[in-house]
Write a protein that holds these residues in place. Structure first.
Motif, PDB file in Angstrom:
ATOM      1  N   VAL A 169      -0.207   6.561  -4.727  1.00 37.28           N
ATOM      2  CA  VAL A 169       0.370   7.490  -5.698  1.00 37.28           C
ATOM      3  C   VAL A 169       0.526   6.708  -6.996  1.00 37.28           C
ATOM      4  O   VAL A 169       0.818   5.510  -6.969  1.00 37.28           O
ATOM      5  CB  VAL A 169       1.743   8.013  -5.209  1.00 37.28           C
ATOM      6  N   ALA A 170       0.296   7.362  -8.120  1.00 43.66           N
ATOM      7  CA  ALA A 170       0.538   6.701  -9.414  1.00 43.66           C
ATOM      8  C   ALA A 170       1.547   7.523 -10.191  1.00 43.66           C
ATOM      9  O   ALA A 170       1.317   8.715 -10.440  1.00 43.66           O
ATOM     10  CB  ALA A 170      -0.756   6.569 -10.201  1.00 43.66           C
ATOM     11  N   LEU A 195      10.193   8.844  -5.758  1.00 47.63           N
ATOM     12  CA  LEU A 195       8.989   9.345  -5.067  1.00 47.63           C
ATOM     13  C   LEU A 195       8.928   8.800  -3.639  1.00 47.63           C
ATOM     14  O   LEU A 195       8.566   9.509  -2.697  1.00 47.63           O
ATOM     15  CB  LEU A 195       7.727   8.946  -5.849  1.00 47.63           C
ATOM     16  N   ARG A 196       9.299   7.527  -3.481  1.00 49.05           N
ATOM     17  CA  ARG A 196       9.265   6.946  -2.131  1.00 49.05           C
ATOM     18  C   ARG A 196      10.288   7.636  -1.216  1.00 49.05           C
ATOM     19  O   ARG A 196      10.011   7.877  -0.037  1.00 49.05           O
ATOM     20  CB  ARG A 196       9.502   5.426  -2.186  1.00 49.05           C
ATOM     21  N   ILE A 213       2.760   2.871  -4.367  1.00 52.66           N
ATOM     22  CA  ILE A 213       3.069   3.673  -5.554  1.00 52.66           C
ATOM     23  C   ILE A 213       2.953   2.777  -6.787  1.00 52.66           C
ATOM     24  O   ILE A 213       3.629   1.760  -6.899  1.00 52.66           O
ATOM     25  CB  ILE A 213       4.461   4.338  -5.466  1.00 52.66           C
ATOM     26  N   LEU A 214       2.042   3.167  -7.669  1.00 52.54           N
ATOM     27  CA  LEU A 214       1.746   2.391  -8.867  1.00 52.54           C
ATOM     28  C   LEU A 214       2.473   2.983 -10.066  1.00 52.54           C
ATOM     29  O   LEU A 214       2.828   4.160 -10.062  1.00 52.54           O
ATOM     30  CB  LEU A 214       0.238   2.429  -9.167  1.00 52.54           C
ATOM     31  N   ARG A 231      10.795  -4.075  -6.734  1.00 56.83           N
ATOM     32  CA  ARG A 231      10.398  -4.012  -5.328  1.00 56.83           C
ATOM     33  C   ARG A 231       9.562  -2.776  -4.991  1.00 56.83           C
ATOM     34  O   ARG A 231       8.617  -2.842  -4.205  1.00 56.83           O
ATOM     35  CB  ARG A 231      11.661  -4.029  -4.456  1.00 56.83           C
ATOM     36  N   ASP A 232       9.909  -1.655  -5.597  1.00 54.65           N
ATOM     37  CA  ASP A 232       9.219  -0.412  -5.243  1.00 54.65           C
ATOM     38  C   ASP A 232       7.880  -0.227  -5.951  1.00 54.65           C
ATOM     39  O   ASP A 232       7.110   0.656  -5.597  1.00 54.65           O
ATOM     40  CB  ASP A 232      10.121   0.788  -5.565  1.00 54.65           C
ATOM     41  N   ILE A 233       7.618  -1.030  -6.981  1.00 50.40           N
ATOM     42  CA  ILE A 233       6.381  -0.845  -7.761  1.00 50.40           C
ATOM     43  C   ILE A 233       5.271  -1.714  -7.158  1.00 50.40           C
ATOM     44  O   ILE A 233       5.368  -2.932  -7.118  1.00 50.40           O
ATOM     45  CB  ILE A 233       6.608  -1.181  -9.251  1.00 50.40           C
TER      46      ILE A 233
END
Ligand code: PGA
Length: 256
Positions: A169-170, A195-196, A213-214, A231-233
């Motif tokens: 996902v971006a 989003l996550r 997820i970008l 961390r999430d990117i």
């Protein structure tokens, strides 16, 4: 489970096939084998350059992956001017961007079209990079989560958790694309964290742990490290800065 970072260059409508050959060759020279162990590197040239770029990647044994910027949802047929997922798969394309904001806003692609394209990409064993993002107006109205959550839901509706876990996902805020105005690290991480969580709610924790997820929107060698520290990117979708192989290589090697 550790997610492998992914940095993708979206060349948009730039580069003739001859220029594209030079660009990917230069990029290949500037990257070291160890770089590919840390980051999956993807380039998405225009359709007319895919074949040439594929040939360079194969003949030079480059570990750069080939991506496409768009696709039609049917494998063949009377669709003048369109390019099918079968054609892309046969060219060795691994990733296909679907729902880029330029497709949504300049060419009127709606959520239903994006969902059809995403399924077509999956059906041909390629990985969709599904792009979502809010406009400036929507951010100012404080409906960012509603907008990007809705786009995500519409694209992923009905997919099984294992498939969702394999997706990319971006998050690309429309106001940050090509404007030189990047989302702050915190804004990007907040939207991507949201989003996550939506993936976790809809498809379970395992899918949410695996889906990459970008962030995209005015990413440069100067701001990539801050984004990647979140961390999430899990990586970046890069437009303008991917057209210069020197810049893109230093962006890929964001830890140096
Ligand atoms: P940009 O484009 O890096 O030029 O802002 C990003 C994108 O559209 O994917």
């Amino acid at each position: 489970m550790a997610r492998k970072d992914l940095i993708a260059g979206n060349w948009k409508m730039n580069a003739t096939h001859l220029e594209a050959i030079q660009m990917v060759q230069k990029l290949g020279y500037r990257l070291d084998p160890g770089d590919y162990d840390r980051v999956e590197v993807v380039v998405c040239p225009p359709f007319t350059a895919l074949r040439s770029v594929q040939t360079v990647i194969e003949s030079d044994y480059l570990r750069i992956r080939l991506g496409a910027q768009d696709v039609h949802w049917e494998a063949q047929g009377a669709f003048t001017g369109e390019v099918s997922p079968l054609m892309l798969a046969r060219l060795g394309v691994k990733y296909v961007i679907v729902g880029h904001s330029e497709r949504r806003h300049l060419f009127g692609e709606d959520d239903a079209t994006v969902a059809r394209k995403l399924r077509a990409v999956l059906a041909h064993d390629m990985t969709p990079i599904v792009a979502v993002g809010e406009t400036l107006e929507q951010r100012e109205q404080e409906i960012t989560e509603e907008v990007i959550g809705g786009q995500l839901q519409a694209a992923l509706e009905g997919l099984d958790p294992a498939t969702v876990g394999d997706l990319v996902v971006a998050y690309e805020p429309v106001w940050a694309i090509g404007t030189g105005r990047t989302a702050s690290d915190e804004q990007a991480a907040e939207a991507i964290g949201f989003l996550r969580r939506r993936v976790a709610e809809g498809w379970g924790e395992a899918a949410a742990d695996r889906v990459r997820i970008l962030y995209g929107g005015s990413v440069t060698p100067g701001n990539v490290a801050g984004l990647m520290a979140k961390r999430d990117i899990d990586g970046a979708l890069v437009g303008g800065a991917s057209l210069d192989p020197d810049k893109f290589a230093s962006l890929v090697r964001y830890w140096i």
